[in-house]
Design an enzyme around this catalytic site. Structure first.
Site, PDB file in Angstrom:
ATOM      1  N   LYS A  22      13.008  46.952 -29.129  1.00  0.00           N
ATOM      2  CA  LYS A  22      14.189  46.166 -29.509  1.00  0.00           C
ATOM      3  C   LYS A  22      13.899  44.677 -29.433  1.00  0.00           C
ATOM      4  O   LYS A  22      14.227  43.917 -30.349  1.00  0.00           O
ATOM      5  CB  LYS A  22      15.348  46.521 -28.570  1.00  0.00           C
ATOM      6  CG  LYS A  22      16.510  45.557 -28.642  1.00  0.00           C
ATOM      7  CD  LYS A  22      17.640  45.967 -27.732  1.00  0.00           C
ATOM      8  CE  LYS A  22      17.581  45.396 -26.328  1.00  0.00           C
ATOM      9  NZ  LYS A  22      17.919  43.972 -26.215  1.00  0.00           N
ATOM     10  N   ASN A  23      13.294  44.251 -28.317  1.00  0.00           N
ATOM     11  CA  ASN A  23      13.127  42.811 -28.100  1.00  0.00           C
ATOM     12  C   ASN A  23      12.031  42.183 -28.959  1.00  0.00           C
ATOM     13  O   ASN A  23      11.906  40.968 -29.003  1.00  0.00           O
ATOM     14  CB  ASN A  23      12.867  42.522 -26.615  1.00  0.00           C
ATOM     15  CG  ASN A  23      14.139  42.667 -25.793  1.00  0.00           C
ATOM     16  OD1 ASN A  23      15.216  42.903 -26.336  1.00  0.00           O
ATOM     17  ND2 ASN A  23      14.015  42.546 -24.480  1.00  0.00           N
ATOM     18  N   CYS A 117      24.811  40.661 -22.364  1.00  0.00           N
ATOM     19  CA  CYS A 117      25.002  41.222 -21.037  1.00  0.00           C
ATOM     20  C   CYS A 117      25.578  40.183 -20.073  1.00  0.00           C
ATOM     21  O   CYS A 117      25.232  39.007 -20.151  1.00  0.00           O
ATOM     22  CB  CYS A 117      23.657  41.686 -20.477  1.00  0.00           C
ATOM     23  SG  CYS A 117      23.077  43.233 -21.162  1.00  0.00           S
ATOM     24  N   ARG A 122      23.059  32.360 -18.414  1.00  0.00           N
ATOM     25  CA  ARG A 122      22.210  32.430 -19.595  1.00  0.00           C
ATOM     26  C   ARG A 122      22.508  31.362 -20.650  1.00  0.00           C
ATOM     27  O   ARG A 122      22.875  31.668 -21.779  1.00  0.00           O
ATOM     28  CB  ARG A 122      22.290  33.824 -20.222  1.00  0.00           C
ATOM     29  CG  ARG A 122      21.900  34.906 -19.255  1.00  0.00           C
ATOM     30  CD  ARG A 122      21.923  36.265 -19.867  1.00  0.00           C
ATOM     31  NE  ARG A 122      20.669  36.611 -20.504  1.00  0.00           N
ATOM     32  CZ  ARG A 122      20.440  37.788 -21.059  1.00  0.00           C
ATOM     33  NH1 ARG A 122      21.372  38.702 -21.069  1.00  0.00           N
ATOM     34  NH2 ARG A 122      19.278  38.046 -21.614  1.00  0.00           N
ATOM     35  N   ARG A 397      23.016  49.996 -26.966  1.00  0.00           N
ATOM     36  CA  ARG A 397      22.437  48.743 -27.481  1.00  0.00           C
ATOM     37  C   ARG A 397      20.913  48.775 -27.388  1.00  0.00           C
ATOM     38  O   ARG A 397      20.240  48.092 -28.152  1.00  0.00           O
ATOM     39  CB  ARG A 397      22.951  47.544 -26.663  1.00  0.00           C
ATOM     40  CG  ARG A 397      24.385  47.174 -26.940  1.00  0.00           C
ATOM     41  CD  ARG A 397      24.760  45.900 -26.210  1.00  0.00           C
ATOM     42  NE  ARG A 397      23.692  44.926 -26.301  1.00  0.00           N
ATOM     43  CZ  ARG A 397      23.361  44.061 -25.352  1.00  0.00           C
ATOM     44  NH1 ARG A 397      24.037  44.035 -24.229  1.00  0.00           N
ATOM     45  NH2 ARG A 397      22.370  43.226 -25.516  1.00  0.00           N
TER      46      ARG A 397
HETATM   47  C1  UD1 Z   1      14.880  38.042 -22.939  1.00  0.00           C
HETATM   48  C2  UD1 Z   1      15.078  39.506 -23.210  1.00  0.00           C
HETATM   49  C3  UD1 Z   1      15.772  40.167 -22.027  1.00  0.00           C
HETATM   50  C4  UD1 Z   1      15.020  39.880 -20.729  1.00  0.00           C
HETATM   51  C5  UD1 Z   1      14.747  38.386 -20.569  1.00  0.00           C
HETATM   52  C6  UD1 Z   1      13.848  38.057 -19.377  1.00  0.00           C
HETATM   53  C7  UD1 Z   1      15.319  39.550 -25.631  1.00  0.00           C
HETATM   54  C8  UD1 Z   1      16.209  39.750 -26.800  1.00  0.00           C
HETATM   55  N1  UD1 Z   1      15.898  39.649 -24.404  1.00  0.00           N
HETATM   56  O1  UD1 Z   1      16.166  37.460 -22.796  1.00  0.00           O
HETATM   57  O2  UD1 Z   1      15.833  41.566 -22.267  1.00  0.00           O
HETATM   58  O3  UD1 Z   1      15.788  40.322 -19.631  1.00  0.00           O
HETATM   59  O4  UD1 Z   1      14.114  37.860 -21.750  1.00  0.00           O
HETATM   60  O5  UD1 Z   1      12.648  38.731 -19.495  1.00  0.00           O
HETATM   61  O6  UD1 Z   1      14.137  39.345 -25.774  1.00  0.00           O
HETATM   62  N2  UD1 Z   1      17.538  30.002 -19.488  1.00  0.00           N
HETATM   63  C9  UD1 Z   1      18.149  28.779 -19.424  1.00  0.00           C
HETATM   64  N3  UD1 Z   1      18.253  28.029 -20.571  1.00  0.00           N
HETATM   65  C10 UD1 Z   1      17.787  28.452 -21.769  1.00  0.00           C
HETATM   66  C11 UD1 Z   1      17.156  29.710 -21.822  1.00  0.00           C
HETATM   67  C12 UD1 Z   1      17.039  30.453 -20.668  1.00  0.00           C
HETATM   68  O7  UD1 Z   1      18.605  28.358 -18.363  1.00  0.00           O
HETATM   69  O8  UD1 Z   1      17.921  27.730 -22.762  1.00  0.00           O
HETATM   70  C13 UD1 Z   1      17.385  30.831 -18.259  1.00  0.00           C
HETATM   71  C14 UD1 Z   1      18.202  32.115 -18.313  1.00  0.00           C
HETATM   72  O9  UD1 Z   1      19.524  31.897 -17.914  1.00  0.00           O
HETATM   73  C15 UD1 Z   1      17.410  33.001 -17.374  1.00  0.00           C
HETATM   74  C16 UD1 Z   1      15.960  32.570 -17.597  1.00  0.00           C
HETATM   75  O10 UD1 Z   1      16.039  31.270 -18.180  1.00  0.00           O
HETATM   76  O11 UD1 Z   1      17.770  32.744 -16.048  1.00  0.00           O
HETATM   77  C17 UD1 Z   1      15.154  33.454 -18.501  1.00  0.00           C
HETATM   78  O12 UD1 Z   1      15.905  33.747 -19.659  1.00  0.00           O
HETATM   79  P1  UD1 Z   1      15.245  34.095 -21.056  1.00  0.00           P
HETATM   80  O13 UD1 Z   1      13.794  34.398 -20.907  1.00  0.00           O
HETATM   81  O14 UD1 Z   1      15.646  33.049 -22.037  1.00  0.00           O
HETATM   82  O15 UD1 Z   1      15.988  35.436 -21.431  1.00  0.00           O
HETATM   83  P2  UD1 Z   1      16.349  35.894 -22.885  1.00  0.00           P
HETATM   84  O16 UD1 Z   1      15.325  35.348 -23.808  1.00  0.00           O
HETATM   85  O17 UD1 Z   1      17.773  35.680 -23.148  1.00  0.00           O
END
Ligand code: UD1
Length: 417
Positions: A22-23, A117, A122, A397
């Site tokens: 999915k990711n 979620c 996030r 999902r």
């Molecule tokens: C992706 C994955 C999710 C997984 C996560 C961490 C997808 C679609 N989803 O989510 O399944 O759990 O990686 O491996 O690929 N953050 C910020 N600011 C930003 C971006 C991130 O503060 O602009 C923080 C987030 O709140 C979190 C951390 O960084 O605490 C990591 O998040 P991130 O790697 O961005 O997760 P996703 O890409 O949303």
């Protein structure tokens, strides 16, 4: 609302095929926005998040044609509406992945701030900061991110934390930018590499994907390509855990242990026998698992998306395990539900202390997020008697035909409406 009803106590046995990731699929579908030529994608999982993304792309003017059981052709030649409305974005945080490609190709995008979620705040500040560094004018108004740039310019970007979708979004924005972009502190997740491979097949110039420094030299345009999505390492890990917890013996096909080192190591520490083949993994569980402590961190360390499943297996293991979550601040919601089944878990900030119990007892529990739901399924498979898992739309999902796949492994599981 659909429920899953599980009668526990059957050791899983047999063989099941793992779906595409999915990711990896979500960003790769968004990569179709970067070209006016058709992009063929294969090994797509049938999941609600994928359907949501396809609806989102279709309303922007992308033509989507089915091509075989798990294949699609996406044609963004007629892309005419660089808007991602709240209605479609609210259920899926990954919708933010259209932002980078849209600005790169159309010079403009309006994307609703994402939902997804409820596992933490996030934010998407890093996505925005990166686009601004590339010269985009970005405003956030009435719940929408509005980004504009005639043509993005290459830049040096260092993200404040490792972000998976942030890295992907910026990499997609940079492929059509003027000049070289360097993303430092980039996510090294295999799904980032799968996306990079797809972009390179489309004609992008990218090096360093899979390391923490990715260099992208912008090109004038991208072409069509064909890409096969990598196997889902989290689905793979989840079925391994389900087999481990039930004392089972399974062979998972169309997958690879290559991206699962941290998870495989922990399962071996727990006492499982694991044999890796080229495109398959076999696991044989011991009579009773040993508790394994872990700490989540960006790849290649232990994935946060496997934390809940390991809480479930530790709940019925010998000994005490400490689980430390370092990625998301609110990702222990499954603990309370597991306790309803008799688990002994104590939460202290970002640590969970899990004391293995002799057995879990079936009960009604509620799925709160995607991976939390998976941990409840595992617990239900182990528990004595019947477990009803409510709100399984979360599960749908991210897990393709979960009840069918589990039934194939001998589980007593059914879906009720
Ligand atoms: C992706 C994955 C999710 C997984 C996560 C961490 C997808 C679609 N989803 O989510 O399944 O759990 O990686 O491996 O690929 N953050 C910020 N600011 C930003 C971006 C991130 O503060 O602009 C923080 C987030 O709140 C979190 C951390 O960084 O605490 C990591 O998040 P991130 O790697 O961005 O997760 P996703 O890409 O949303």
């Amino acid at each position: 609302m659909d429920k899953l009803i599980i009668t526990g106590g059957v050791p899983l046995a047999g063989e099941v095929a793992i779906s595409g990731a999915k990711n990896a699929a979500l960003p790769i579908l968004c990569a179709s926005l970067l070209t006016a030529e058709p992009l063929r994608v294969d090994n797509l999982p049938h999941l609600n998040d994928i359907s949501t993304m396809l609806r989102l792309l279709a309303q922007m003017g992308v033509e989507v044609t089915l091509d075989g059981p798990a294949g699609l052709v996406l044609d963004a030649g007629g892309l005419n509406n660089p808007l991602a409305p709240y209605d479609l974005v609210k259920t899926m945080r990954a919708s933010i992945l259209v932002l980078g490609p849209l600005v790169a190709r159309c010079g403009e995008a309006r994307v609703s701030l994402p939902g997804g979620c409820a596992i933490g705040a996030r934010p998407v500040d890093q996505h925005i900061k990166g686009l601004q560094a590339m010269g985009a004018e970005v405003t956030v108004e009435a719940g929408y991110v509005h980004a504009k740039a005639k043509r993005l310019k290459g830049a040096r970007i260092c993200t404040d934390m490792v972000t998976v979708t942030g890295t992907e979004n910026l990499m997609m924005a940079a492929v059509l930018a003027d000049g070289e972009t360097i993303i430092e502190n980039a996510a090294r997740e295999p799904e980032v590499v799968d996306l990079a491979n797809c972009l390179v097949a489309m004609g992008a110039n990218i090096s360093g994907a899979g390391t923490d420094v990715i260099r992208i030299r912008g090109v004038e345009r991208l072409d069509g390509a064909a890409h096969r999505i990598m196997p889902d390492r989290i689905e793979t890990g989840t079925y391994l855990c389900a087999a481990a917890a039930t004392g089972g013996e399974v062979r998972l096909t169309q997958t690879s242990a290559a991206y699962l080192d941290a998870v495989v190591d922990k399962l071996m520490d727990a006492g499982c026998d694991i044999v890796t083949e080229r495109d398959a993994i076999r696991l044989k569980a011991p009579q009773r698992l040993k508790a394994v402590s872990l700490r989540t961190a960006p790849y290649p360390a232990f994935p946060t998306d496997m934390q809940a499943q390991f809480m479930a297996i530790n709940a019925v293991a010998d000994g005490v395990a400490t689980i430390r979550e370092t990625i998301f601040e609110n990702r222990f919601m499954h603990a309370n539900e597991l306790m309803r089944l008799g688990a002994d878990i104590q939460i202290e900030g970002s640590n969970a202390i899990v004391r293995g119990v002799e057995r879990l007892e079936g009960a009604t529990v509620m799925a709160t997020d995607l991976r939390a739901s998976a941990s409840l399924v595992i617990a239900g498979l182990v528990a004595r008697g019947e477990t009803t898992i409510d709100r399984i739309y979360h599960l749908d999902r991210g897990y393709e035909r979960i009840e069918e796949k589990l039934a194939k492994l001998g589980a007593r599981v059914r879906r009720a409406h």
